[in-house]
Motif scaffolding. Structure first.
Motif, PDB file in Angstrom:
ATOM      1  N   ASP A 205      42.565  35.873   7.797  1.00  0.00           N
ATOM      2  CA  ASP A 205      41.328  35.932   8.585  1.00  0.00           C
ATOM      3  C   ASP A 205      41.471  34.979   9.769  1.00  0.00           C
ATOM      4  O   ASP A 205      42.527  34.361   9.940  1.00  0.00           O
ATOM      5  CB  ASP A 205      40.129  35.526   7.713  1.00  0.00           C
ATOM      6  CG  ASP A 205      40.174  34.056   7.281  1.00  0.00           C
ATOM      7  OD1 ASP A 205      41.170  33.362   7.591  1.00  0.00           O
ATOM      8  OD2 ASP A 205      39.227  33.603   6.647  1.00  0.00           O
ATOM      9  N   ASP A 207      39.407  31.705  11.290  1.00  0.00           N
ATOM     10  CA  ASP A 207      38.329  30.754  10.989  1.00  0.00           C
ATOM     11  C   ASP A 207      37.917  30.004  12.250  1.00  0.00           C
ATOM     12  O   ASP A 207      38.775  29.508  12.984  1.00  0.00           O
ATOM     13  CB  ASP A 207      38.817  29.733   9.943  1.00  0.00           C
ATOM     14  CG  ASP A 207      39.371  30.397   8.689  1.00  0.00           C
ATOM     15  OD1 ASP A 207      38.573  30.918   7.910  1.00  0.00           O
ATOM     16  OD2 ASP A 207      40.615  30.395   8.512  1.00  0.00           O
ATOM     17  N   ASP A 295      35.594  34.136   9.902  1.00  0.00           N
ATOM     18  CA  ASP A 295      34.638  33.169   9.341  1.00  0.00           C
ATOM     19  C   ASP A 295      34.129  32.285  10.467  1.00  0.00           C
ATOM     20  O   ASP A 295      34.926  31.717  11.221  1.00  0.00           O
ATOM     21  CB  ASP A 295      35.322  32.259   8.302  1.00  0.00           C
ATOM     22  CG  ASP A 295      35.625  32.984   6.999  1.00  0.00           C
ATOM     23  OD1 ASP A 295      35.029  34.051   6.756  1.00  0.00           O
ATOM     24  OD2 ASP A 295      36.450  32.472   6.220  1.00  0.00           O
TER      25      ASP A 295
HETATM   26 MN    MN Z   1      38.561  31.781   5.949  1.00  0.00          MN
END
Ligand code: MN
Ligand code: ATP
Ligand code: MN
Length: 369
Positions: A205, A207, A295
């Motif tokens: 992902d 962040d 995120d």
């Molecule tokens: Mn993450």
């Protein structure tokens, strides 16, 4: 190019925050084996064994030389009879039977597959396994299952999400997020954290830590950014967790407890034309975009350094940093602050936090424990 032998040059700390661990891993053959075994014990909820293998793996990742024989293990922290036996087996036969067994194990393979779906944790994966489900197709076809909104998105974008995010893609997402934030606050600070901040080339992902120079100005920013991304038609999924942050809260001793900042777990639609190496690329279905897990964490400025340190990882580094603070310094550290017996120690930068703990500063690229 990992130098041979030279094992006993100085001692190696049991704490990852006192070891420099770069991405160059001279002992991958051992750490891959340990990582599988740690995961196996995690899936079987054997915390003790799981931690033992994670710690052993982390110690070997910090070495600047390759383990070539049993004697190279002398004086290394975090290695017990169990982990040493696996190393010996690999030294002798090139692989470990126990690891081979785990990799072939139906339960391990299925739980690993199910937990690779965004929104599916160990409990859900086990429930599905016990129902006799073994593949994603079987999960999707089971009409008796009730999926959460997160799991629905996880299944819908599964192929994109499982293919890792490149640094190029992370940069492109970073530009989108930064532009959206700056629209509403030109002074907003938007920083990529997590694995990419540690120098990784790929991640699961992207962040972000987002904040504003003035404490309190960050309130409401996330909602505006999300409406902007929705307006652009690129917000495929999001789940906002409201802030439950209280300045007077004493840091929790529990690691992996969620922090209290406002945050958002999202999936963004990244156009391939925005990624320099993938310009005008389309896949077989003519799809010219990729779903990317993002995120977003929004701490107030006075917690920025703690939030950045806490979200930069690695998980093992964070675990050991807290354990070190607790056991060696009798302090409490979490993503919000550092508490010394009766007072909070403030910090503007990560360097301040290392200094409070009496630790030599480690660059993010040295925190790949
Ligand atoms: Mn993450
Ligand atoms: P990857 O490249 O696979 O994304 P990563 O190191 O970036 O690896 P993440 O799972 O994205 O891993 O987490 C980054 C860091 O953020 C971790 O070190 C973890 O300690 C912290 N973190 C992740 N989720 C939470 C959460 N819900 N609450 C608090 N901290 C978290
Ligand atoms: Mn990450």
């Amino acid at each position: 190019n990992c130098s041979a032998g030279l094992g006993s040059s100085g001692t190696i700390s049991q704490y990852a925050c006192q070891r420099k661990t770069t991405l160059k891993n001279c002992n991958k053959i051992f750490t891959d084996a340990f990582d599988v075994l740690a995961e196996h014990f995690e899936f079987n909820e054997n915390k003790g064994h799981c931690l033992a293998f994670m710690r052993a793996s982390s110690v070997l990742k910090s070495l600047s030389y390759t383990i070539r024989n049993y004697r190279d293990l002398e004086g290394l922290a975090c290695l017990g009879p169990q982990t040493k036996a696996v190393i010996q087996e690999i030294l002798e036969y090139g692989n470990s039977l126990k690891v081979q067994d785990v990799l072939m194990d139906e339960r391990y393979k299925t739980i690993k597959l199910f937990t690779s779906i965004f929104g599916v944790g160990l409990k859900t994966a086990e429930k599905w396994y016990r129902k006799g489900l073994r593949s994603l197709d079987e999960v999707k076809a089971d009409t008796s299952l009730r999926f959460t909104k997160m799991q629905k998105a996880g299944l819908l974008y599964y192929d994109d999400i499982i293919s890792s995010v490149s640094w190029e893609e992370a940069k492109a997402v970073g530009q989108i997020v930064k532009d959206a934030c700056r629209r509403f606050d030109p002074d907003a600070a938007v920083v990529i954290t997590g694995g990419f901040r540690r120098g990784k080339e790929f991640g699961h992902d992207v962040d972000f830590i987002i904040t504003t120079p003035e404490n309190g100005k960050e309130v409401g920013l996330l909602q505006k950014v999300l409406s902007e991304l929705t307006y652009q038609g690129i917000l495929l999924y999001y789940d906002v967790i409201d802030s439950t942050f209280d300045n007077a809260q004493i840091p929790s001793k529990m690691f992996e407890a969620m922090d209290h900042f406002e945050k958002c777990f999202a999936i963004l639609k990244l156009k391939k034309e925005l990624v320099s190496s993938k310009q005008s690329e389309k896949d077989i279905n003519g799809k010219d975009w990729k779903a990317i897990r993002v995120d977003l964490v929004i701490p107030p400025m006075n917690c920025y350094a703690f939030a950045l340190l806490g979200w930069s990882g690695s998980r093992q580094f964070e675990r050991d940093l807290r354990r070190y603070a607790n056991v060696e310094k009798k302090m409490l550290l979490d993503n919000h602050g550092l508490y010394d017996k009766t007072t909070f120690l403030s910090a503007k930068t990560e360097e301040d936090i290392f200094a409070h703990l009496g630790l030599e500063y480690l660059d993010p690229s040295e925190r790949n424990a």
